[in-house]
Design an enzyme around this catalytic site. Sequence first.
Site, PDB file in Angstrom:
ATOM      1  N   GLU A 201       4.686 -14.903  36.690  1.00  0.00           N
ATOM      2  CA  GLU A 201       5.049 -13.245  36.002  1.00  0.00           C
ATOM      3  C   GLU A 201       3.952 -12.126  36.931  1.00  0.00           C
ATOM      4  O   GLU A 201       3.395 -11.646  36.352  1.00  0.00           O
ATOM      5  CB  GLU A 201       4.128 -13.378  34.273  1.00  0.00           C
ATOM      6  CG  GLU A 201       5.515 -14.555  33.978  1.00  0.00           C
ATOM      7  CD  GLU A 201       4.875 -15.010  31.937  1.00  0.00           C
ATOM      8  OE1 GLU A 201       3.563 -14.137  31.965  1.00  0.00           O
ATOM      9  OE2 GLU A 201       4.805 -16.084  31.698  1.00  0.00           O
ATOM     10  N   GLU A 316      11.882 -22.440  31.815  1.00  0.00           N
ATOM     11  CA  GLU A 316      10.927 -22.868  30.242  1.00  0.00           C
ATOM     12  C   GLU A 316      11.648 -22.727  29.317  1.00  0.00           C
ATOM     13  O   GLU A 316      11.672 -21.665  28.247  1.00  0.00           O
ATOM     14  CB  GLU A 316       9.912 -21.543  30.993  1.00  0.00           C
ATOM     15  CG  GLU A 316       8.646 -21.865  31.671  1.00  0.00           C
ATOM     16  CD  GLU A 316       8.052 -20.576  32.074  1.00  0.00           C
ATOM     17  OE1 GLU A 316       7.563 -20.362  31.048  1.00  0.00           O
ATOM     18  OE2 GLU A 316       6.909 -20.593  32.939  1.00  0.00           O
TER      19      GLU A 316
HETATM   20  C1  XIL Z   1       2.087 -20.921  27.599  1.00  0.00           C
HETATM   21  C2  XIL Z   1       2.220 -21.866  26.850  1.00  0.00           C
HETATM   22  O1  XIL Z   1       2.948 -23.214  26.206  1.00  0.00           O
HETATM   23  C3  XIL Z   1       0.747 -22.225  26.089  1.00  0.00           C
HETATM   24  O2  XIL Z   1       0.139 -23.747  25.717  1.00  0.00           O
HETATM   25  C4  XIL Z   1      -0.681 -21.580  26.517  1.00  0.00           C
HETATM   26  O3  XIL Z   1      -1.079 -21.657  25.334  1.00  0.00           O
HETATM   27  C5  XIL Z   1       0.176 -20.343  26.983  1.00  0.00           C
HETATM   28  O4  XIL Z   1       0.778 -20.874  27.880  1.00  0.00           O
HETATM   29  N1  XIL Z   1       5.377 -18.378  30.559  1.00  0.00           N
HETATM   30  C6  XIL Z   1       4.866 -19.372  30.773  1.00  0.00           C
HETATM   31  C7  XIL Z   1       4.098 -20.603  30.645  1.00  0.00           C
HETATM   32  O5  XIL Z   1       5.257 -19.625  32.010  1.00  0.00           O
HETATM   33  O6  XIL Z   1       3.158 -21.042  31.365  1.00  0.00           O
HETATM   34  C8  XIL Z   1       3.283 -20.332  29.585  1.00  0.00           C
HETATM   35  O7  XIL Z   1       2.925 -21.383  28.713  1.00  0.00           O
HETATM   36  C9  XIL Z   1       4.812 -19.702  28.389  1.00  0.00           C
HETATM   37  C10 XIL Z   1       4.655 -18.381  28.585  1.00  0.00           C
END
Ligand code: XIL
Length: 403
Positions: A201, A316
């Site tokens: 990100e 994801e």
């Molecule tokens: C999220 C987790 O799933 C949560 O449990 C945590 O509170 C925050 O992070 N994009 C990403 C992930 O790259 O690392 C994130 O994961 C969700 C969005």
Amino acid sequence: MVRTLAAEHLNSDHPIAGRGAMTDAMSDASAKKSVTRRAALAGLAGAALTAPQLGAIQSAAAQSRSDFELELLPSLRSRTQASGIRYGCAGGPPIGDYDPIVLEKLSAEANLFVPEAHLKWFTTEPRPGEFDFAAADSIADYAARHDMIMHGHTLVWYAANPDWVMHLDSAKDARAALERHIGTLVSRYRGKIWAWDVVNEAIEPKEGLENGYRGSVWYRLLGGEHIELACKLARAADPKVPLGINDFGIEYTAADSRRRRQDLLALLRRLRDRNVPVDYLGLQSHLECHKTLDRKELTEFLRSVTDLGYKLLVTELDVNDVQIRGDDAARDAAVERHTGDYLDIVFSVARPLSISTWGLTDRYTWMRQYFKRADGTALRPLPLDVNFNRKRMWAALARHLSA
Ligand code: XIL
């Protein structure tokens, strides 16, 4: 060993039954459906049936015949053998604390495990130079025991950092921190990590910074150069592992999606021009079912990315149904359609090396913390429902993982 679902559902010692399983997340409707499904599966296993059970089978067959048939199909994992595309799932807690049913389902369906938090900086290096790999190692062991591999998520992010990282205050210290952290993690898991999301990100056009960069601690101290530095450090620590830039929010017709595509593509071009070692773009794919996929522009974007020589990974995937009206079946059908349409677009450009979902079952999804439906029911963003039954989204994944 993968037990048959019929045997699993009939076993009264099964932890689903053993726990009573009626969590607040489960509606009465889904509990009833689960009972009818169990009865239906009992029928398949040839058990003697009572009249109510027979009735339940008939009604299950009538109401959700296709859902029910999904349980009998070969796992997602088995489909990856022919296609060569890995199927991965993110999982939250350390293995020892994990729901045993999820672990069983996970190794049955997936051959890639994505630690949801346990490779992030706040877990692995909570104090400067003091590393803690207990949770990540237990995941690596679990993965090895089940002939899975681990996805590396993530080395450099604006979030999930311990306070000391957030308070770094010179370029020199930031560089030293990145060197130690990336060098240590990437070397430690050499051969156990399938691919590393090096920078997560990096783009946030809303912040109005040059090139759409996100104003992370790394950007503040090192500017856009931190991306190049991080990738080079990762490559030095493991010459072979695929390295990626992982990002989100690029799928839709809305202006912010377009802006993100532009800024992300420009970043990938700059990295290529400078020979920075990056092998793939991780498409996070946190989809939003009520939005319109930009088929044309997303296709063009992905084509430009692959023309630059990058591979694609879906890293994801989940589908937010917060604004989809209707009963479970209608919502699941919408989620399936959206997943299928999205993956069709990706596959029309290139087969991704892996498809990972951000979790496996609706029982455990990060989205619950962030999104609440107006009707108060739980979101249904993942391939299995809260009772671990395969949903229509599972079928969309099965089609693509077999392709
Ligand atoms: C999220 C987790 O799933 C949560 O449990 C945590 O509170 C925050 O992070 N994009 C990403 C992930 O790259 O690392 C994130 O994961 C969700 C969005």
